[in-house]
Design an enzyme around this catalytic site. Structure first.
Site, PDB file in Angstrom:
ATOM      1  N   ARG A 126       0.583  -1.106  -0.075  1.00  0.00           N
ATOM      2  CA  ARG A 126       0.003  -0.130   0.317  1.00  0.00           C
ATOM      3  C   ARG A 126       0.483   1.177   0.417  1.00  0.00           C
ATOM      4  O   ARG A 126       1.409   1.895   0.484  1.00  0.00           O
ATOM      5  CB  ARG A 126      -1.187   0.067   1.392  1.00  0.00           C
ATOM      6  CG  ARG A 126      -2.277   0.722   1.765  1.00  0.00           C
ATOM      7  CD  ARG A 126      -2.708   0.885   2.773  1.00  0.00           C
ATOM      8  NE  ARG A 126      -2.098   1.638   3.197  1.00  0.00           N
ATOM      9  CZ  ARG A 126      -2.531   1.859   4.628  1.00  0.00           C
ATOM     10  NH1 ARG A 126      -2.706   0.942   5.130  1.00  0.00           N
ATOM     11  NH2 ARG A 126      -1.131   2.784   5.107  1.00  0.00           N
ATOM     12  N   HIS A 133      -4.396   4.585   4.433  1.00  0.00           N
ATOM     13  CA  HIS A 133      -5.772   4.146   3.964  1.00  0.00           C
ATOM     14  C   HIS A 133      -6.247   4.659   3.635  1.00  0.00           C
ATOM     15  O   HIS A 133      -6.685   3.521   2.256  1.00  0.00           O
ATOM     16  CB  HIS A 133      -6.014   2.966   5.481  1.00  0.00           C
ATOM     17  CG  HIS A 133      -6.813   2.908   5.435  1.00  0.00           C
ATOM     18  ND1 HIS A 133      -7.639   1.234   5.380  1.00  0.00           N
ATOM     19  CD2 HIS A 133      -8.165   2.552   6.025  1.00  0.00           C
ATOM     20  CE1 HIS A 133      -8.414   1.073   5.184  1.00  0.00           C
ATOM     21  NE2 HIS A 133      -8.906   2.166   5.911  1.00  0.00           N
ATOM     22  N   TYR A 187       2.840   5.530  11.743  1.00  0.00           N
ATOM     23  CA  TYR A 187       3.524   4.228  11.873  1.00  0.00           C
ATOM     24  C   TYR A 187       3.420   3.748  10.497  1.00  0.00           C
ATOM     25  O   TYR A 187       4.436   2.069  10.862  1.00  0.00           O
ATOM     26  CB  TYR A 187       1.586   3.446  12.647  1.00  0.00           C
ATOM     27  CG  TYR A 187       0.563   3.653  11.331  1.00  0.00           C
ATOM     28  CD1 TYR A 187       0.815   2.744   9.736  1.00  0.00           C
ATOM     29  CD2 TYR A 187      -0.297   4.425  10.847  1.00  0.00           C
ATOM     30  CE1 TYR A 187      -0.135   3.190   8.163  1.00  0.00           C
ATOM     31  CE2 TYR A 187      -1.060   4.447   9.965  1.00  0.00           C
ATOM     32  CZ  TYR A 187      -0.810   3.809   8.487  1.00  0.00           C
ATOM     33  OH  TYR A 187      -2.249   3.441   8.054  1.00  0.00           O
TER      34      TYR A 187
HETATM   35  C1  LIG Z   1     -16.221  -5.666   9.573  1.00  0.00           C
HETATM   36  C2  LIG Z   1     -15.378  -4.548   9.306  1.00  0.00           C
HETATM   37  N1  LIG Z   1     -14.701  -4.387  10.270  1.00  0.00           N
HETATM   38  C3  LIG Z   1     -13.983  -2.698  10.553  1.00  0.00           C
HETATM   39  C4  LIG Z   1     -13.548  -2.604   9.757  1.00  0.00           C
HETATM   40  C5  LIG Z   1     -12.964  -0.833   8.918  1.00  0.00           C
HETATM   41  N2  LIG Z   1     -11.964  -0.880   8.039  1.00  0.00           N
HETATM   42  C6  LIG Z   1     -11.860  -0.338   6.910  1.00  0.00           C
HETATM   43  S1  LIG Z   1     -10.859  -0.916   6.289  1.00  0.00           S
HETATM   44  C7  LIG Z   1      -9.681  -1.456   6.892  1.00  0.00           C
HETATM   45  C8  LIG Z   1      -8.480  -2.344   6.959  1.00  0.00           C
HETATM   46  C9  LIG Z   1      -8.686  -3.341   6.273  1.00  0.00           C
HETATM   47  O1  LIG Z   1      -7.193  -4.482   5.499  1.00  0.00           O
HETATM   48  P1  LIG Z   1      -6.859  -5.350   4.576  1.00  0.00           P
HETATM   49  O2  LIG Z   1      -8.227  -6.132   4.793  1.00  0.00           O
HETATM   50  O3  LIG Z   1      -5.795  -6.212   4.690  1.00  0.00           O
HETATM   51  O4  LIG Z   1      -7.549  -4.875   3.400  1.00  0.00           O
HETATM   52  P2  LIG Z   1      -6.434  -3.090   2.775  1.00  0.00           P
HETATM   53  O5  LIG Z   1      -7.366  -1.491   3.831  1.00  0.00           O
HETATM   54  O6  LIG Z   1      -5.446  -3.323   3.913  1.00  0.00           O
HETATM   55  O7  LIG Z   1      -6.798  -2.874   1.346  1.00  0.00           O
HETATM   56  C10 LIG Z   1     -10.947  -1.643   8.465  1.00  0.00           C
HETATM   57  C11 LIG Z   1     -10.176  -2.438   9.927  1.00  0.00           C
HETATM   58  C12 LIG Z   1     -14.814  -2.321   8.426  1.00  0.00           C
HETATM   59  N3  LIG Z   1     -14.474  -2.140   7.179  1.00  0.00           N
HETATM   60  N4  LIG Z   1     -15.906  -3.552   8.677  1.00  0.00           N
END
Ligand SMILES: Cc1ncc(C[n+]2csc(CCOP(=O)(O)OP(=O)(O)O)c2C)c(N)n1
Lengths: 325, 340
Positions: free
Chosen positions: B257, B261, B270
């Site tokens: 990434r 975020h 971080y």
């Molecule tokens: C069930 C749920 N919990 C928390 C969130 C908040 N949230 C949005 S994206 C994210 C991280 C997702 O990480 P990853 O699956 O590794 O995907 P990335 O964003 O790194 O592409 C979180 C915790 C959410 N969208 N859905």
């Protein structure tokens, strides 16, 4: 103590209580870095090992908190957005709410689930939700929804001292919006008590969270028109402060219930039923509910978001109608 | 000013080292670049206060475009996740639509201003509508796979999420279900190293998401997600096999990434700057360009020309989309239930 915001009230309280009670620990997504709203910022350095990043799985967070609370620790489970708590509904509904009941108190769950709820932040359907109606329907779980920083502090302390699961709802729009001199403000220390936030004679407005602030703003505007509203800050939604709710309804004879959640099956239905059941003879007008329309979730675009959410203008308009009845 | 230069027509013959034709390689570069440039403009619009929120896939363009190009567009289903702008572009979204979506405009076919940006969905294109709740789409993909199997339709479903999202029960349940019924589903995990602030070690005790497939008796592969060609070469056989009834496949694309975020995030708290600089050298766009240039597939001017075309499309899209109608307040109502 100086003025502080809602988020500072939460952070300082977690800090103080963790310092006092080594059984308290925090579990949630991104909490080590401080969380997405920074409620836990700085705590991992101060309390190493007691602020734990969880995997991205809400049912894990709450299910594991249940086990730890059963063991005797005091977990604070953070659910990053209230909208994502539903995967853990089973743990709250089928397990946590019945833990004490099914053991006749031989076991209990002293745990707090903190979570940001509510709209007005362009969060769309999954970062804006009101979840209280699902959880107030679970006797065995306490549901707290403060509005002012001083109450956030005192009620979070009370939640941490409670032997039961407490769902601690934090309105995310107010995190940095609302400030208060917490040393000189009233602070409710008992879960289950409401407060008369403003006294008037013409009608009573019942609210919590962001809508409490909008109701107070509406009441101030109405006062300049000669309409005096009482505003009740509910503070705790389960168990309810039935006495304060009814007393005010009887005194003003008119009740306006405001919430951000949708109308049908919303928490306002419970308040309306209570008032109708127990204060009917004192009412001078039908009970009025001002809530979001019955659509599945808050839409994203600001035009539709405003349409969805009650605000001070809509509250004032509803109050004017009711006062004129 | 350089004079317009007649461009050599692209060959559609497969190049042996690539298993792709010149035309496909050009498309690859175009989609990756369009995805990146659109995302950059989106961030700029957000900083100017013209958009409320941006979540983008910078660093994951190769992973997305290479995988989507391995599907039969319009036939195979896509159940993407929020970073998958690149996949949607391959599937028929253009720059204008991407901007409509960003701005929550009335006519955005993804959700008409009802959902946050990057919550994709287009029934006509077979892109499944998604929520913010991560990993739910994996089970929906299994359901589509089941329905296709029951209907004897030779289609494949590709569904995506990040590695963090594989911590949820939905991921494990979807793998289990799809494997039991040998469904034509590709579980495509884009491992970008982060789940907001959390590193992969906080999400799982195994090294690769792909390692988990074994527990469900599912085939799996790990691919360099910064290399669009490698991604295509890995996903394509899995898709073909699934279409022939060979069952589900888990593919983990290792990427990175490159941005915070989302527009709400401050990654400096971080992520060390140095780490970012190291990874920026592996930027999938830079790698792709270097490879096709070195291999003499396209002269530099051709790549520059694609770049210019993309810039123009993005510029036009922003200008156009800003003028499109917003939803009216009452547009919040309606379609709560589907009417006959
Ligand atoms: C069930 C749920 N919990 C928390 C969130 C908040 N949230 C949005 S994206 C994210 C991280 C997702 O990480 P990853 O699956 O590794 O995907 P990335 O964003 O790194 O592409 C979180 C915790 C959410 N969208 N859905």
């Amino acid at each position: 103590m100086a003025e502080m915001t809602v988020i500072e009230a939460i952070r300082t309280t977690l800090d103080e209580e963790m310092g006092r009670d080594s059984r308290i620990f925090i579990l949630g997504e991104d909490v080590e870095a401080g969380g997405v709203f920074r409620a836990t910022e700085g705590l991992v350095a101060k309390y190493p090992g007691r602020v734990i990043d969880s995997p991205l799985a809400e049912s894990s967070i709450i299910g594991v908190a249940i086990g730890a609370a059963h063991y005797g620790l005091r977990p604070v489970a953070e659910i990053q957005f209230a909208d994502f708590i539903h995967a853990a509904f089973d743990h709250l509904c089928s397990e946590a709410s019945r833990w004490s009941y099914r053991t006749r108190g031989d076991a209990c769950l002293p745990m707090v689930v903190r979570t940001p709820w509510g709209g007005g932040v362009h969060g769309g359907q999954h970062h804006s939700q009101s979840i209280e109606a699902y959880y107030t329907h679970l006797p065995g779980i306490k549901v707290v929804a403060p509005s002012f920083p001083a109450d956030y502090r005192s009620l979070l302390k009370a939640a941490l001292a409670d032997l039961n699961p407490v769902l601690f709802l934090e309105h995310k729009r107010t995190y940095r919006l609302i400030r208060q001199d917490v040393a000189n403000a009233p602070a409710e220390t008992v879960i289950g008590r409401a407060r008369i936030a403003r006294k008037g004679t013409d009608l009573t407005i019942y609210a919590y969270g962001l809508m409490l602030h909008e109701s107070l703003a509406a009441a101030a505007a109405l006062a300049s028109e000669g309409i005096e509203a009482t505003v009740v800050d509910l503070l705790t939604l389960q168990p309810l402060d039935v006495e304060t709710i009814l007393e005010s309804a009887r005194a003003t004879g008119k009740a306006l219930i405001v919430h951000e959640d949708t109308l049908t099956g919303g928490f306002g239905g419970e308040l309306a039923a209570l008032i109708a059941e127990h204060a009917f003879e004192h009412l001078d007008a039908p009970i009025r509910r001002l809530c979001a329309p019955d659509i599945p979730a808050m839409p994203y675009h600001p035009n539709m978001e405003h349409f969805f959410m009650p605000d001070r203008e809509k509250i004032a308009a509803a109050a004017r109608d009711l006062a004129a009845y | 000013m350089t004079a317009a230069r007649p461009r050599r027509p692209r060959s559609r013959e497969t190049l042996p080292d690539y298993l792709l034709s010149e035309q496909q390689l050009e498309d690859m570069y175009y989609y990756m670049l369009l995805s990146r440039r659109l995302s950059e403009r989106m961030m700029a619009l957000q900083r100017q206060g013209r958009a409320a929120f941006v979540i983008a896939g910078a660093g994951q363009e190769a992973a997305q475009v290479g995988a989507a190009m391995a599907l039969k567009k319009g036939t195979d289903y896509l159940a993407p996740y929020y970073r998958d702008l690149g996949m949607n572009l391959v599937y028929g979204m253009d720059a204008r639509e991407a901007m409509l979506n960003l701005l929550g405009k009335r006519d955005d076919p993804n959700s008409f201003g009802r959902q946050m940006p990057s919550h994709w969905g287009n029934a006509a294109r077979r892109v499944v509508t998604q929520s913010s709740v991560v990993a739910t789409q994996l089970l929906h993909a299994a359901g589509i796979g089941l329905a296709a199997k029951l209907s004897n339709d030779p289609i494949v479903v590709l569904t995506c999420c990040g590695e963090g999202s594989t911590s949820r029960g939905d991921f494990h349940e979807a793998l289990n279900f799809a494997s039991i019924h040998r469904l034509p589903v590709i579980f495509y995990i884009q491992n970008n190293g982060f789940a907001i602030t959390e590193r992969t070690e906080k999400e799982m005790a195994v090294e690769n998401v792909a390692d988990r497939a074994r527990a469900y008796n599912m085939q799996s592969a790990v691919v360099d997600g910064m290399d669009c060609v490698a991604v295509y070469q890995t996903v394509r056989p899995a898709v073909d096999q699934a279409r022939r009834g060979g069952g589900p496949f888990l593919i983990e694309a290792k990427c990175y990434r490159l941005w915070p975020h989302s527009s709400d995030d401050d990654d400096t708290r971080y992520r060390p700057r140095k780490e970012l600089e190291e990874w920026a050298k592996k930027d999938p766009l830079v790698l792709f360009r270097a490879r096709v240039e070195t291999d003499g597939i396209f002269p530099r001017e051709d790549l520059d020309e694609i770049e210019a075309r993309v810039e123009e499309e993005v510029r036009d899209a922003v200008q156009w989309a800003l003028m499109q109608p917003d939803p009216a307040p009452e547009d919040a109502l309606g379609y709560v239930y589907k009417e006959l």
